[in-house]
Design an enzyme around this catalytic site. Structure first.
Site, PDB file in Angstrom:
ATOM      1  CD  GLN A 184      -3.463   2.666  -0.957  1.00 59.14           C
ATOM      2  OE1 GLN A 184      -2.319   2.436  -0.614  1.00 59.14           O
ATOM      3  NE2 GLN A 184      -3.807   2.786  -2.209  1.00 59.14           N
ATOM      4  CB  VAL A 190      -0.962   0.027   1.203  1.00 62.56           C
ATOM      5  CG1 VAL A 190      -1.977  -1.107   1.099  1.00 62.56           C
ATOM      6  CG2 VAL A 190      -0.207  -0.059   2.508  1.00 62.56           C
ATOM      7  CB  SER A 191       0.562   4.379  -1.831  1.00 62.04           C
ATOM      8  OG  SER A 191       1.191   5.641  -1.872  1.00 62.04           O
ATOM      9  CB  THR A 192       4.109   6.164   2.057  1.00 68.11           C
ATOM     10  OG1 THR A 192       4.579   6.730   0.819  1.00 68.11           O
ATOM     11  CG2 THR A 192       4.944   4.950   2.383  1.00 68.11           C
TER      12      THR A 192
END
Length: 201
Positions: free
Chosen positions: A18, A11-13
């Protein structure tokens, strides 16, 4: 011995909302239906390169012969660079490791799957380049308008820095986290004050 499947989720930072469970639930179900023995690897990181903690752990495991198939929800969860993708695929092929992206027609056990990998990876990299270009254009426009770019500087006096270290019993990392600055910044501020009596933990 059952086939060992590495279930990789990222998952994106940037998006704090998310949840990797969204990916993992689908991956687990797929692995169960395939009769695979799953191990999960989860990163909260950018996909721009492969320098991610869980990915590095996964790499160690496949090099130690603990992985038979690497599984992701989508190709971009693992790769955003064609070069990185090809390097991994070359290594996996030499080790007999299969790769599957279960929401896309990608499975390196098939010729069609190998073709789709190349097509989708090219689109993923193109999309990333377009996004980077838009960011650069936005920054250039902001500079023209006289706007400041980047994070706002945190004003931290040497006295406040030294006090924070003292409160945290000389633990620089805890004091830096509390002040929301890097440990190196904190040390510079304290050094400016000449606080020689503070002992680092």
């Amino acid at each position: 011995m059952p086939t060992q499947a590495a279930l990789y989720a990222r998952v994106s930072t940037r998006d704090k909302e998310q949840n990797p469970e969204t990916q993992l639930l689908v991956l687990r179900d797929w692995a169960e239906r395939q009769g695979l023995e799953p191990t999960e690897y989860v990163d909260h990181a950018s996909g721009k390169d492969l320098n991610r903690p869980a990915w590095q752990a996964l790499a160690r495991d496949w090099r130690n012969g603990k992985v038979d198939v690497v599984v992701v929800l989508r190709l971009d969860r693992a790769f955003r660079s064609i070069v990185d993708m090809h390097n991994c695929f070359d290594e996996w092929e030499g080790r007999g490791i299969r790769f599957a992206s279960i929401t896309q027609p990608i499975d390196t056990a098939t010729a069609t799957g190998k073709l789709m990998v190349n097509i989708l990876a090219a689109f993923a990299e193109f999309e990333r380049e377009i996004a980077s270009e838009r960011i650069r254009e936005g920054q250039a426009r902001a500079r023209k308008e006289g706007k400041k770019i980047g994070r706002a500087k945190i004003r931290l006096s040497s006295e406040r820095a030294a006090k924070a270290v003292e409160i945290h019993g000389g633990n620089w990392a805890d004091a830096a986290a509390k002040l929301k600055v890097s440990e190196s910044t904190l040390r510079r501020r304290v050094k400016n004050l000449g606080a020689k009596s503070i002992v680092a933990s």
